[in-house]
Scaffold this motif. Sequence first.
Motif, PDB file in Angstrom:
ATOM      1  N   ILE A  41       0.845  -1.201   0.000  1.00 38.09           N
ATOM      2  CA  ILE A  41       0.000   0.000   0.000  1.00 38.09           C
ATOM      3  C   ILE A  41       0.879   1.249   0.000  1.00 38.09           C
ATOM      4  O   ILE A  41       0.663   2.180  -0.768  1.00 38.09           O
ATOM      5  CB  ILE A  41      -0.929   0.025   1.239  1.00 38.09           C
ATOM      6  N   PHE A  42       1.892   1.244   0.867  1.00 37.94           N
ATOM      7  CA  PHE A  42       2.762   2.424   0.948  1.00 37.94           C
ATOM      8  C   PHE A  42       3.485   2.645  -0.381  1.00 37.94           C
ATOM      9  O   PHE A  42       3.591   3.781  -0.841  1.00 37.94           O
ATOM     10  CB  PHE A  42       3.786   2.256   2.091  1.00 37.94           C
ATOM     11  N   SER A  43       3.943   1.559  -1.006  1.00 44.24           N
ATOM     12  CA  SER A  43       4.697   1.799  -2.236  1.00 44.24           C
ATOM     13  C   SER A  43       3.758   2.159  -3.387  1.00 44.24           C
ATOM     14  O   SER A  43       4.085   3.025  -4.199  1.00 44.24           O
ATOM     15  CB  SER A  43       5.629   0.642  -2.571  1.00 44.24           C
ATOM     16  N   LEU A  44       2.575   1.543  -3.436  1.00 44.59           N
ATOM     17  CA  LEU A  44       1.627   1.901  -4.507  1.00 44.59           C
ATOM     18  C   LEU A  44       1.249   3.374  -4.453  1.00 44.59           C
ATOM     19  O   LEU A  44       1.163   4.055  -5.470  1.00 44.59           O
ATOM     20  CB  LEU A  44       0.333   1.084  -4.342  1.00 44.59           C
ATOM     21  N   LYS A  45       1.018   3.857  -3.241  1.00 49.35           N
ATOM     22  CA  LYS A  45       0.579   5.248  -3.068  1.00 49.35           C
ATOM     23  C   LYS A  45       1.749   6.232  -3.066  1.00 49.35           C
ATOM     24  O   LYS A  45       1.548   7.436  -3.110  1.00 49.35           O
ATOM     25  CB  LYS A  45      -0.137   5.409  -1.705  1.00 49.35           C
ATOM     26  N   ASN A  46       2.973   5.651  -2.945  1.00 52.03           N
ATOM     27  CA  ASN A  46       4.137   6.496  -2.712  1.00 52.03           C
ATOM     28  C   ASN A  46       3.935   7.316  -1.430  1.00 52.03           C
ATOM     29  O   ASN A  46       4.150   8.520  -1.378  1.00 52.03           O
ATOM     30  CB  ASN A  46       4.387   7.399  -3.922  1.00 52.03           C
ATOM     31  N   ARG A  47       3.487   6.605  -0.383  1.00 51.80           N
ATOM     32  CA  ARG A  47       3.147   7.237   0.887  1.00 51.80           C
ATOM     33  C   ARG A  47       4.320   7.109   1.861  1.00 51.80           C
ATOM     34  O   ARG A  47       4.882   6.014   2.014  1.00 51.80           O
ATOM     35  CB  ARG A  47       1.907   6.530   1.454  1.00 51.80           C
ATOM     36  N   PRO A  48       4.682   8.182   2.537  1.00 52.50           N
ATOM     37  CA  PRO A  48       5.772   8.066   3.512  1.00 52.50           C
ATOM     38  C   PRO A  48       5.404   7.080   4.623  1.00 52.50           C
ATOM     39  O   PRO A  48       4.254   7.049   5.075  1.00 52.50           O
ATOM     40  CB  PRO A  48       5.887   9.486   4.085  1.00 52.50           C
ATOM     41  N   LYS A 207      -2.477  26.259  12.530  1.00 51.16           N
ATOM     42  CA  LYS A 207      -1.241  26.726  13.193  1.00 51.16           C
ATOM     43  C   LYS A 207      -0.711  25.723  14.209  1.00 51.16           C
ATOM     44  O   LYS A 207       0.474  25.603  14.425  1.00 51.16           O
ATOM     45  CB  LYS A 207      -1.509  28.061  13.910  1.00 51.16           C
ATOM     46  N   GLU A 208      -1.642  24.970  14.817  1.00 48.68           N
ATOM     47  CA  GLU A 208      -1.199  24.044  15.868  1.00 48.68           C
ATOM     48  C   GLU A 208      -0.479  22.839  15.271  1.00 48.68           C
ATOM     49  O   GLU A 208      -0.623  22.529  14.099  1.00 48.68           O
ATOM     50  CB  GLU A 208      -2.408  23.570  16.669  1.00 48.68           C
ATOM     51  N   LYS A 209       0.278  22.155  16.127  1.00 48.92           N
ATOM     52  CA  LYS A 209       0.957  20.932  15.699  1.00 48.92           C
ATOM     53  C   LYS A 209      -0.117  19.885  15.365  1.00 48.92           C
ATOM     54  O   LYS A 209      -0.930  19.544  16.214  1.00 48.92           O
ATOM     55  CB  LYS A 209       1.802  20.465  16.886  1.00 48.92           C
ATOM     56  N   PRO A 210      -0.159  19.387  14.127  1.00 52.59           N
ATOM     57  CA  PRO A 210      -1.235  18.446  13.807  1.00 52.59           C
ATOM     58  C   PRO A 210      -1.073  17.109  14.532  1.00 52.59           C
ATOM     59  O   PRO A 210       0.053  16.648  14.728  1.00 52.59           O
ATOM     60  CB  PRO A 210      -1.130  18.265  12.294  1.00 52.59           C
ATOM     61  N   ILE A 211      -2.210  16.518  14.935  1.00 51.42           N
ATOM     62  CA  ILE A 211      -2.160  15.194  15.561  1.00 51.42           C
ATOM     63  C   ILE A 211      -1.936  14.132  14.483  1.00 51.42           C
ATOM     64  O   ILE A 211      -1.252  13.147  14.701  1.00 51.42           O
ATOM     65  CB  ILE A 211      -3.492  14.907  16.314  1.00 51.42           C
ATOM     66  N   CYS A 212      -2.526  14.367  13.296  1.00 52.87           N
ATOM     67  CA  CYS A 212      -2.376  13.401  12.207  1.00 52.87           C
ATOM     68  C   CYS A 212      -1.087  13.684  11.444  1.00 52.87           C
ATOM     69  O   CYS A 212      -0.967  14.738  10.822  1.00 52.87           O
ATOM     70  CB  CYS A 212      -3.528  13.495  11.209  1.00 52.87           C
ATOM     71  N   GLY A 214      -0.275  12.740   8.710  1.00 48.06           N
ATOM     72  CA  GLY A 214      -0.610  12.954   7.301  1.00 48.06           C
ATOM     73  C   GLY A 214      -0.781  14.421   6.932  1.00 48.06           C
ATOM     74  O   GLY A 214      -0.616  14.810   5.785  1.00 48.06           O
ATOM     75  N   GLN A 215      -1.116  15.245   7.921  1.00 47.38           N
ATOM     76  CA  GLN A 215      -1.383  16.638   7.600  1.00 47.38           C
ATOM     77  C   GLN A 215      -0.125  17.454   7.331  1.00 47.38           C
ATOM     78  O   GLN A 215      -0.194  18.610   6.941  1.00 47.38           O
ATOM     79  CB  GLN A 215      -2.261  17.258   8.681  1.00 47.38           C
ATOM     80  N   HIS A 216       1.043  16.823   7.552  1.00 48.74           N
ATOM     81  CA  HIS A 216       2.288  17.513   7.194  1.00 48.74           C
ATOM     82  C   HIS A 216       2.511  17.490   5.693  1.00 48.74           C
ATOM     83  O   HIS A 216       3.296  18.244   5.161  1.00 48.74           O
ATOM     84  CB  HIS A 216       3.500  16.809   7.832  1.00 48.74           C
TER      85      HIS A 216
END
Length: 311
Positions: A41-48, A207-212, A214-216
């Motif tokens: 899944i990670f490689s198909l999506k090119n997801r970190p 502005k806040e540090k995201p919990i997810c 993914g939001q970076h």
Amino acid sequence: MKITVKDAAIKLNKKEVVAIPTETVYGLAASITHEEAIKKIFSLKNRPLTNPLIIHISHISQLKDFLEPLSEEVQKLMDKFWPGSLTFILPLSKNAQISSLITANLPTVAVRMPNQKDTLELINMIGPIVAPSANRSGYPSSTLISHVEQDFGDSFPVLNSETICAGLESTIIAYEDGIWKIAREGAILASDLGEILGYRPLSLSKKEKPICPGQHFRHYAPNAKLILKSYEELQNLEGVIVGFTERNYHKATQLIYLGSLSNSLDLQTNLYKTLRFLDEKGISTAYVDIDFPSDDRSQILKHRMEKAASC
Ligand code: TXA
Ligand code: MG
């Protein structure tokens, strides 16, 4: 390539990845027990690998394998919103035996029960699955089978269904400092949660540090360049314009409607479809009317559009 629930179950058991419909957007699924498939899944999506995945279940009893017993409040929220578009970030239990790829080594795990009958049937057959949205990382989520095929090829297996995706991902909530916070705004509104909680959960601002984690990352962005403009500014601009049906854009060379100002659910269904449509038509630059209606759902869509344009 459309496949049946039975074929999807066979493929998942063979450590393969298949796309699945959910009531929000399409997901890219692997069994939580097959690390090899999760890696795919990670490689198909090119997801970190630092971006964790949501576990999708079909029955609350499946949670006991990786969560501590649920608090009364969590149970109440699950009773109200599941199956449906609410994802919980909860602490992993001490004896949880799930791949650290799922959680990106965090001490928490994200869980949801989707509201789509074929996918629930599939999970009933093979057990819980992980499923990030079925799009190349950074690109708009898929709301049609053709979107999944655009990103992963015509022969990529997609569980076939009559589903019409509502077009906005699940709302993700996390419990922090004694209150629930919205870690990602989505299909369930803060006001809906407020009715159960007795307070409107805070939405974490940009502005806040995201919990997810993914939001970076880059998000929701088509290849087309999006230039956000107010309705007033658009009166003097020539070019492709993405806007609302009730408004006039006198100088548009091509008009693409997101939908009506009075129907935020319709805008929601069309958001990713429209962003992908720009690329399907080979449009390189589009002006977007960013004066969205003021209701909560439309404002979430506006925020998604801002993220899509910021890349
Ligand atoms: O509607 C949805 O939620 C869709 C459908 C397919 O279910 N799924 C989806 O998954 O949007 P994905 O992977 O595209 O987005 C999940 C988000 C990511 O931003 C990820 O960082 C966050 O959830 N996430 C997952 N596990 C987490 C955890 N343990 N702590 C914090 N954030 C987490
Ligand atoms: Mg996603």
